[in-house]
Design a protein around this motif. Structure first.
Motif, PDB file in Angstrom:
ATOM      1  N   ASP A   1      10.384  -4.435  -2.402  1.00 35.50           N
ATOM      2  CA  ASP A   1       9.066  -4.110  -2.933  1.00 35.50           C
ATOM      3  C   ASP A   1       9.152  -3.963  -4.443  1.00 35.50           C
ATOM      4  OD1 ASP A   1       8.296  -4.004  -0.304  1.00 35.50           O
ATOM      5  OD2 ASP A   1       7.843  -1.866  -0.293  1.00 35.50           O
TER       6      ASP A   1
ATOM      7  N   ARG B   1       7.962  -8.241  -1.078  1.00 38.18           N
ATOM      8  CA  ARG B   1       7.200  -8.044   0.157  1.00 38.18           C
ATOM      9  C   ARG B   1       5.861  -7.399  -0.178  1.00 38.18           C
ATOM     10  NH1 ARG B   1       8.219  -3.246   4.425  1.00 38.18           N
ATOM     11  NH2 ARG B   1       8.006  -2.166   2.457  1.00 38.18           N
ATOM     12  N   CYS B   2       5.910  -6.446  -1.134  1.00 36.09           N
ATOM     13  CA  CYS B   2       4.735  -5.674  -1.507  1.00 36.09           C
ATOM     14  C   CYS B   2       4.809  -5.373  -3.003  1.00 36.09           C
ATOM     15  CB  CYS B   2       4.710  -4.366  -0.703  1.00 36.09           C
ATOM     16  SG  CYS B   2       3.371  -3.243  -1.132  1.00 36.09           S
TER      17      CYS B   2
ATOM     18  N   GLN C   1       3.354  -2.616  -5.549  1.00 33.71           N
ATOM     19  CA  GLN C   1       2.662  -1.332  -5.642  1.00 33.71           C
ATOM     20  C   GLN C   1       2.115  -1.158  -7.057  1.00 33.71           C
ATOM     21  OE1 GLN C   1       5.222   1.837  -4.290  1.00 33.71           O
ATOM     22  NE2 GLN C   1       5.981   0.612  -2.598  1.00 33.71           N
TER      23      GLN C   1
ATOM     24  N   LEU D   1       1.636 -11.702   0.635  1.00 34.32           N
ATOM     25  CA  LEU D   1       2.099 -10.605  -0.212  1.00 34.32           C
ATOM     26  C   LEU D   1       1.183  -9.404  -0.019  1.00 34.32           C
ATOM     27  CD1 LEU D   1       3.877  -9.569  -2.601  1.00 34.32           C
ATOM     28  CD2 LEU D   1       2.126 -10.516  -4.121  1.00 34.32           C
ATOM     29  N   GLU D   2       1.770  -8.246   0.242  1.00 32.28           N
ATOM     30  CA  GLU D   2       0.996  -7.011   0.315  1.00 32.28           C
ATOM     31  C   GLU D   2       0.790  -6.489  -1.105  1.00 32.28           C
ATOM     32  OE1 GLU D   2       2.562  -4.035   2.975  1.00 32.28           O
ATOM     33  OE2 GLU D   2       3.343  -5.600   4.294  1.00 32.28           O
ATOM     34  N   VAL D   3      -0.394  -5.962  -1.360  1.00 27.67           N
ATOM     35  CA  VAL D   3      -0.732  -5.420  -2.671  1.00 27.67           C
ATOM     36  C   VAL D   3      -1.371  -4.054  -2.471  1.00 27.67           C
ATOM     37  CG1 VAL D   3      -2.234  -5.711  -4.675  1.00 27.67           C
ATOM     38  CG2 VAL D   3      -1.073  -7.692  -3.711  1.00 27.67           C
ATOM     39  N   LEU D   4      -0.896  -3.073  -3.214  1.00 27.86           N
ATOM     40  CA  LEU D   4      -1.491  -1.737  -3.195  1.00 27.86           C
ATOM     41  C   LEU D   4      -2.171  -1.499  -4.537  1.00 27.86           C
ATOM     42  CD1 LEU D   4       1.403   0.316  -1.571  1.00 27.86           C
ATOM     43  CD2 LEU D   4      -0.606  -0.667  -0.454  1.00 27.86           C
TER      44      LEU D   4
END
Length: 162
Positions: free
Chosen positions: A48, A66-67, A69, A97-100
């Motif tokens: 991440d 993966r992400c 943040q 792609l995960e995005v926070l």
């Protein structure tokens, strides 16, 4: 961060699979080294990106993370989305792609985060026009005077991030 690929490989040997990085391009080189060294394990390690990402580095981060943040601006969402699309199309990555999003509810931009009054979250879209929906809240205090999300962030850092 600040640990060599050899340390990550040792941790993988002990069963760890999720790691955090905060500096590109060092992270990209480390991820490539780790992946080349370990080959196919069945359950590959995930990396991440923690912290701020420069828009100009979004394409390379999207290839290995993966992400991501702490995303705090629409332009970065678009850049990460374009980088992800390119990585998916070329076969470099197989999953989205995960995005926070980092949101500042108190308006204090010195700590980072999107000020919702200035950038309504409903207008955030990726390069394909899809809504961005994952949000990490910052700046709200609970009954004990602690900022919401602080424990979650601490837990993430304690849970296998190197």
């Amino acid at each position: 961060k600040f640990f060599p690929a050899a340390d990550v490989i040792r941790l993988i040997g002990l069963g760890e699979r999720i790691f955090g990085e905060s500096r590109e391009p060092e992270a990209g080189r480390k991820v490539a080294e780790v992946r080349a060294e370990i080959g196919d394990l069945g359950v590959p390690p995930a990396f991440d990106m923690i912290g701020s990402v420069q828009t100009k580095k979004a394409r390379t981060v999207a290839a290995w993370a993966r992400c991501v943040q702490s995303v705090d601006r629409p332009k970065l969402v678009t850049a990460l989305s374009g980088g992800t699309r390119a990585a998916l199309d070329s076969g470099v990555r197989t999953d989205p792609l995960e995005v926070l999003l980092q949101v500042s509810l108190d308006g204090d931009i010195s700590r980072g985060g999107v000020v919702v009054d200035e950038h309504p979250l409903t207008g955030w879209r990726d390069a394909d026009g899809q809504h961005v929906v994952a949000v990490a809240v910052q700046g709200r205090e609970d009954a004990g005077g602690r900022h919401a999300g602080a424990d979650d962030q601490r837990n993430q850092q304690e849970n296998h991030y190197a």
